[in-house]
Scaffold this motif. Sequence first.
Motif, mmCIF file in Angstrom:
data_model
loop_
_atom_site.group_PDB
_atom_site.id
_atom_site.type_symbol
_atom_site.label_atom_id
_atom_site.label_comp_id
_atom_site.label_asym_id
_atom_site.label_seq_id
_atom_site.Cartn_x
_atom_site.Cartn_y
_atom_site.Cartn_z
ATOM 1 N N LEU A 154 18.685 71.503 20.112
ATOM 2 C CA LEU A 154 17.517 71.774 20.948
ATOM 3 C C LEU A 154 17.643 73.187 21.512
ATOM 4 C CD1 LEU A 154 14.979 70.896 22.551
ATOM 5 C CD2 LEU A 154 16.547 69.962 24.275
ATOM 6 N N GLN A 207 15.194 76.586 23.377
ATOM 7 C CA GLN A 207 13.908 77.028 23.914
ATOM 8 C C GLN A 207 13.268 78.045 22.981
ATOM 9 O OE1 GLN A 207 14.715 78.444 27.925
ATOM 10 N NE2 GLN A 207 14.075 76.478 28.754
ATOM 11 N N PRO A 263 7.993 76.795 18.638
ATOM 12 C CA PRO A 263 7.840 75.330 18.599
ATOM 13 C C PRO A 263 7.446 74.808 17.212
ATOM 14 C CG PRO A 263 6.924 76.183 20.617
ATOM 15 C CD PRO A 263 7.289 77.380 19.783
ATOM 16 N N THR A 323 10.026 73.412 14.702
ATOM 17 C CA THR A 323 10.635 72.107 14.909
ATOM 18 C C THR A 323 10.505 71.250 13.651
ATOM 19 O OG1 THR A 323 10.272 72.124 17.296
ATOM 20 C CG2 THR A 323 10.506 69.966 16.233
ATOM 21 N N THR A 361 14.918 71.325 17.143
ATOM 22 C CA THR A 361 13.818 71.117 18.064
ATOM 23 C C THR A 361 13.676 72.349 18.948
ATOM 24 O OG1 THR A 361 14.226 68.731 18.091
ATOM 25 C CG2 THR A 361 12.850 69.637 19.846
ATOM 26 N N VAL A 362 12.478 72.936 18.945
ATOM 27 C CA VAL A 362 12.216 74.133 19.733
ATOM 28 C C VAL A 362 11.208 73.767 20.814
ATOM 29 C CG1 VAL A 362 11.520 76.546 19.700
ATOM 30 C CG2 VAL A 362 12.606 75.526 17.684
ATOM 31 N N SER A 363 11.620 73.891 22.054
ATOM 32 C CA SER A 363 10.736 73.551 23.170
ATOM 33 C C SER A 363 9.961 74.787 23.634
ATOM 34 C CB SER A 363 11.541 72.980 24.322
ATOM 35 O OG SER A 363 12.450 73.946 24.808
ATOM 36 N N SER A 364 8.756 74.530 24.109
ATOM 37 C CA SER A 364 7.906 75.651 24.556
ATOM 38 C C SER A 364 8.129 75.981 26.019
ATOM 39 C CB SER A 364 6.441 75.302 24.316
ATOM 40 O OG SER A 364 6.114 74.119 25.008
#
Length: 124
Positions: free
Chosen positions: A11, A13, A88, A91, A121-124
């Motif tokens: 994970l 950002q 994102p 992902t 997983t790339v979070s915004s």
Amino acid sequence: QVQLVESGGGLVQAGGSLRLSCAASGRSFSWYAMGWFRRAPGKEREFVAGIRGSGGSTFYLDSVKGRFTISRDNAKNTVYLQMNSLKPEDTAVYYCATSESSVLYSDPRRYDYWGQGTQVTVSS
């Protein structure tokens, strides 16, 4: 028997970086083309990047050009995918694959061996 084992997912950002590794075993590694693919939820598997058996030629999905870099270390039987400036939309589950050829293809049907995949997983 050829085996591919991916690692390095996780994970992160948006704007961050990850480096995926794919360790190959079961045969001589250096001659064969290697590819990275990904599958996002609800989408088809797509080619991300590939490198020829000689290690000289590479090819990338347009949306990752300038952000991702594929490389290989034949002494370690390992191929890498350095992913920078992640978004994102990157992902997905990422898979490495190899074929019985040194020719680089983007069609997943040309690849004979696949790893189990690693989640990015790339979070915004």
